[in-house]
Design a protein around this motif. Structure first.
Motif, PDB file in Angstrom:
ATOM      1  N   UNK A 285       0.809  -1.220   0.000  1.00 11.85           N
ATOM      2  CA  UNK A 285       0.000   0.000   0.000  1.00 11.85           C
ATOM      3  C   UNK A 285       0.840   1.268   0.000  1.00 11.85           C
ATOM      4  N   UNK A 286       2.020   1.213   0.602  1.00  9.75           N
ATOM      5  CA  UNK A 286       2.799   2.430   0.816  1.00  9.75           C
ATOM      6  C   UNK A 286       4.092   2.467   0.004  1.00  9.75           C
ATOM      7  N   UNK A 287       4.135   1.680  -1.064  1.00  6.19           N
ATOM      8  CA  UNK A 287       5.273   1.700  -1.995  1.00  6.19           C
ATOM      9  C   UNK A 287       6.603   1.423  -1.280  1.00  6.19           C
ATOM     10  N   UNK A 288       6.578   0.429  -0.418  1.00  4.65           N
ATOM     11  CA  UNK A 288       7.814   0.021   0.236  1.00  4.65           C
ATOM     12  C   UNK A 288       8.625  -0.926  -0.642  1.00  4.65           C
ATOM     13  N   UNK A 289       7.936  -1.605  -1.554  1.00  2.00           N
ATOM     14  CA  UNK A 289       8.609  -2.555  -2.442  1.00  2.00           C
ATOM     15  C   UNK A 289       8.583  -2.093  -3.896  1.00  2.00           C
ATOM     16  N   UNK A 290       7.514  -1.430  -4.263  1.00  3.73           N
ATOM     17  CA  UNK A 290       7.391  -0.929  -5.633  1.00  3.73           C
ATOM     18  C   UNK A 290       8.151   0.372  -5.811  1.00  3.73           C
ATOM     19  N   UNK A 291       8.552   0.644  -7.044  1.00  3.92           N
ATOM     20  CA  UNK A 291       9.077   1.970  -7.370  1.00  3.92           C
ATOM     21  C   UNK A 291       7.924   2.961  -7.311  1.00  3.92           C
ATOM     22  N   UNK A 292       8.132   4.068  -6.611  1.00  4.29           N
ATOM     23  CA  UNK A 292       7.044   5.036  -6.458  1.00  4.29           C
ATOM     24  C   UNK A 292       6.653   5.642  -7.797  1.00  4.29           C
ATOM     25  N   UNK A 293       5.359   5.681  -8.034  1.00  2.00           N
ATOM     26  CA  UNK A 293       4.795   6.289  -9.234  1.00  2.00           C
ATOM     27  C   UNK A 293       3.660   7.193  -8.774  1.00  2.00           C
ATOM     28  N   UNK A 294       3.806   8.493  -8.970  1.00  3.68           N
ATOM     29  CA  UNK A 294       2.821   9.438  -8.437  1.00  3.68           C
ATOM     30  C   UNK A 294       1.431   9.241  -9.022  1.00  3.68           C
ATOM     31  N   UNK A 295       1.353   8.839 -10.299  1.00  2.25           N
ATOM     32  CA  UNK A 295       0.047   8.631 -10.927  1.00  2.25           C
ATOM     33  C   UNK A 295      -0.627   7.391 -10.345  1.00  2.25           C
ATOM     34  N   UNK A 296       0.139   6.338 -10.157  1.00  2.00           N
ATOM     35  CA  UNK A 296      -0.404   5.115  -9.565  1.00  2.00           C
ATOM     36  C   UNK A 296      -0.794   5.362  -8.109  1.00  2.00           C
ATOM     37  N   UNK A 297       0.055   6.070  -7.378  1.00  3.69           N
ATOM     38  CA  UNK A 297      -0.233   6.392  -5.977  1.00  3.69           C
ATOM     39  C   UNK A 297      -1.543   7.162  -5.848  1.00  3.69           C
ATOM     40  N   UNK A 298      -1.680   8.204  -6.653  1.00  2.00           N
ATOM     41  CA  UNK A 298      -2.916   9.000  -6.617  1.00  2.00           C
ATOM     42  C   UNK A 298      -4.107   8.143  -7.023  1.00  2.00           C
ATOM     43  N   UNK A 299      -3.948   7.379  -8.105  1.00  6.12           N
ATOM     44  CA  UNK A 299      -5.043   6.557  -8.594  1.00  6.12           C
ATOM     45  C   UNK A 299      -5.510   5.533  -7.581  1.00  6.12           C
ATOM     46  N   UNK A 300      -4.573   4.896  -6.887  1.00  7.82           N
ATOM     47  CA  UNK A 300      -4.959   3.901  -5.889  1.00  7.82           C
ATOM     48  C   UNK A 300      -5.685   4.544  -4.713  1.00  7.82           C
ATOM     49  N   UNK A 301      -5.277   5.764  -4.345  1.00  9.01           N
ATOM     50  CA  UNK A 301      -5.980   6.447  -3.254  1.00  9.01           C
ATOM     51  C   UNK A 301      -7.419   6.749  -3.642  1.00  9.01           C
ATOM     52  N   UNK A 302      -7.649   7.021  -4.921  1.00 10.57           N
ATOM     53  CA  UNK A 302      -8.998   7.326  -5.369  1.00 10.57           C
ATOM     54  C   UNK A 302      -9.818   6.055  -5.593  1.00 10.57           C
ATOM     55  N   UNK A 303      -9.159   4.964  -5.958  1.00  8.15           N
ATOM     56  CA  UNK A 303      -9.841   3.674  -5.961  1.00  8.15           C
ATOM     57  C   UNK A 303     -10.284   3.339  -4.541  1.00  8.15           C
ATOM     58  N   UNK A 304      -9.417   3.618  -3.577  1.00 11.46           N
ATOM     59  CA  UNK A 304      -9.748   3.367  -2.170  1.00 11.46           C
ATOM     60  C   UNK A 304     -10.972   4.166  -1.732  1.00 11.46           C
ATOM     61  N   UNK A 305     -11.070   5.418  -2.172  1.00 12.97           N
ATOM     62  CA  UNK A 305     -12.226   6.242  -1.819  1.00 12.97           C
ATOM     63  C   UNK A 305     -13.516   5.647  -2.366  1.00 12.97           C
ATOM     64  N   UNK A 306     -13.455   5.103  -3.566  1.00 16.19           N
ATOM     65  CA  UNK A 306     -14.630   4.479  -4.163  1.00 16.19           C
ATOM     66  C   UNK A 306     -15.010   3.210  -3.407  1.00 16.19           C
ATOM     67  N   UNK A 307     -14.031   2.363  -3.121  1.00 16.42           N
ATOM     68  CA  UNK A 307     -14.296   1.131  -2.378  1.00 16.42           C
ATOM     69  C   UNK A 307     -14.849   1.432  -0.995  1.00 16.42           C
ATOM     70  N   UNK A 308     -14.369   2.504  -0.393  1.00 19.61           N
ATOM     71  CA  UNK A 308     -14.877   2.928   0.913  1.00 19.61           C
ATOM     72  C   UNK A 308     -16.378   3.208   0.854  1.00 19.61           C
ATOM     73  N   UNK A 309     -16.810   3.925  -0.185  1.00 16.85           N
ATOM     74  CA  UNK A 309     -18.234   4.229  -0.320  1.00 16.85           C
ATOM     75  C   UNK A 309     -19.056   2.952  -0.513  1.00 16.85           C
ATOM     76  N   UNK A 310     -18.508   1.986  -1.247  1.00 13.31           N
ATOM     77  CA  UNK A 310     -19.221   0.731  -1.480  1.00 13.31           C
ATOM     78  C   UNK A 310     -19.447  -0.007  -0.160  1.00 13.31           C
ATOM     79  N   UNK A 311     -18.393  -0.131   0.643  1.00 10.85           N
ATOM     80  CA  UNK A 311     -18.508  -0.868   1.900  1.00 10.85           C
ATOM     81  C   UNK A 311     -19.293  -0.089   2.950  1.00 10.85           C
TER      82      UNK A 311
END
Length: 329
Positions: free
Chosen positions: A172-198
Motif C-alpha cells: 500500500x505504501x510503496x515500500x517494495x514498488x518503485x514510487x509512481x505518483x500517478x499510480x499512488x494517486x489513482x490507488x488512493x482514489x480507488x480506495x475512496x470508491x471502495x470505501x463508499x461501497x462498503x
C-alpha cells in the motif's frame, strides 16, 4: 437492496452546475460537513448547500484562510481539520460531537494530488493517508451523528484517476514498488470508491447511504505540485500568476461540484447508494482496457476488495473492529 451501477437518466450532464442541482430544493434544517469546503469545488459545494438553506461546517487546515473566503456566506462554521494528522481528526470529531447535533450530509471533498512529500510521519503513502485514510477515520468518528440523522448521506470524492489500476494490497505504501505518483494517486482514489461501497453496505440499515464521485477534470489548486511538463501533457499551461489555461476538456468549479451535490441531495437517489457517480448521474461500468476518460472500472466497485480494504484500514488506524458494524450475509 443493492443499487445497480448504471445511469438513471437524471437529466443532468457534464455541464450541469451545483446551483442547477439544488434549484428549487429547500435544505433548511439540514446540517452538512464539507472537508476542504473553502476552496475549489469544495467551496462551490458549500455555496450551493448554504444557498439552498443548509448549515455547513467546513473542515479546514488553515482556518484563517477559510474564514476569510467564507465570510460572505451565512450559516457556515469552520473547524480546524488536518486529514494527514490523526489527532486533528479526533479533535475535529470531538468538537462536533460535543454539539450533540445529527449529521445529515458528510462530503469528503478534501485531498492532495502529487504532493512534494510522498510519505507521512507514519511511513504511509501521502496520497493514501490523506485522501482515503483520513476520511475513513473521520467517518468512523462521526458514525453516531450520522446514525442520529436517520437519513444521512456520505459522499466520497474519487476520481477518474482510479483507472491507474486496482489497489496493490501487498504494498500500500510503496515500500517494495518503485514510487509512481500517478499510480499512488489513482490507488488512493480507488480506495475512496471502495470505501463508499462498503460504507453503504454497512450503513443502509441505519439510514446511512454512501456514494463515490468523480467530479470531472478541473483546473484547481490540486495541480499546483505538478511540473509544467506534466501539465503540458494534458494541454495545460500555467500562467505567471498561478492560474491556468488549457485547450479545453476541463470543467468549471461550479460544474465540478455538481455531482457531489447531486449525490448529497437528489430525491431520485432516495433508498439508493453504494455506487460510483459522474456528470450528475450514476456512471456506467466500462471494461478495464477502455480508453474512455469516463465510466467506472470494476476494481473500484468490487465488494470483496471493499471489505478487505475496510479491515486493513481499521488495523492501520487502530480503530476498534466493528465501530461501524459489519453486515453479516
Amino acid at each position: 437492496m443493492k443499487t445497480e451501477q448504471k445511469p438513471l437518466m437524471s437529466g443532468f450532464g457534464p455541464e450541469t452546475t451545483a446551483q442547477e442541482v439544488v434549484a428549487g430544493q429547500d435544505l433548511t434544517g439540514k446540517l452538512a460537513i464539507v472537508t476542504g469546503g473553502h476552496g475549489g469545488i469544495g467551496l462551490e459545494t458549500t455555496r450551493a448547500l448554504v444557498e439552498a438553506g443548509a448549515t455547513v461546517i467546513v473542515g479546514a487546515r488553515d482556518t484563517k484562510k477559510a474564514h476569510e473566503v467564507l465570510k460572505q456566506l451565512k450559516n457556515v462554521e469552520v473547524i480546524r481539520l488536518d486529514l494527514a494528522d490523526p489527532s486533528s481528526i479526533n479533535q475535529f470529531s470531538s468538537v462536533f460531537q460535543n454539539s450533540n447535533r445529527a449529521l445529515d450530509l458528510l462530503i469528503l471533498n478534501a485531498g492532495v494530488s502529487f504532493p512534494p512529500t510522498i510519505k507521512d510521519e507514519r511511513g504511509f503513502d501521502t496520497h493514501f493517508a490523506t485522501n482515503y485514510l483520513g476520511h475513513f477515520q473521520l467517518t468512523n468518528k462521526l458514525w453516531e451523528p450520522l446514525k442520529r440523522a436517520g437519513n444521512a448521506r456520505v459522499v466520497a470524492l474519487s476520481s477518474i484517476g482510479h483507472i491507474a489500476g486496482p489497489i496493490d494490497f501487498d504494498d500500500l505504501h510503496f515500500n517494495m514498488r518503485t514510487y509512481d505518483k500517478v499510480v499512488s494517486y489513482g490507488e488512493s482514489k480507488t480506495a475512496c470508491s471502495l470505501f463508499a461501497i462498503e460504507l453503504d453496505k454497512r450503513g443502509r440499515e441505519y439510514g446511512v447511504r454512501a456514494f463515490a464521485v468523480h467530479p470531472g477534470a478541473i483546473l484547481s489548486g490540486l495541480a499546483r505540485h505538478l511540473s509544467n511538463e506534466d501539465l503540458a501533457g494534458w494541454g495545460v499551461i500555467r500562467n505567471e500568476d498561478g492560474t491556468y489555461r488549457s485547450s479545453g476538456g476541463f470543467k468549471s468549479t461550479e460544474q465540478g461540484a455538481a455531482t457531489s451535490v447531486w449525490c448529497a441531495v437528489s430525491p431520485i437517489l432516495k433508498g439508493k447508494g453504494g455506487v460510483y457517480c459522474e456528470d450528475g448521474d450514476i456512471a456506467e461500468v466500462v471494461s478495464a482496457d477502455s480508453p474512455l476518460q469516463r465510466g467506472v472500472r470494476s476494481w473500484a466497485i468490487d465488494s470483496a476488495s471493499a471489505e478487505r480494504l475496510w479491515t486493513i484500514s481499521e488495523d492501520l488506524l487502530h480503530i476498534p473492529v466493528g465501530t461501524i458494524p459489519r453486515v453479516h450475509n
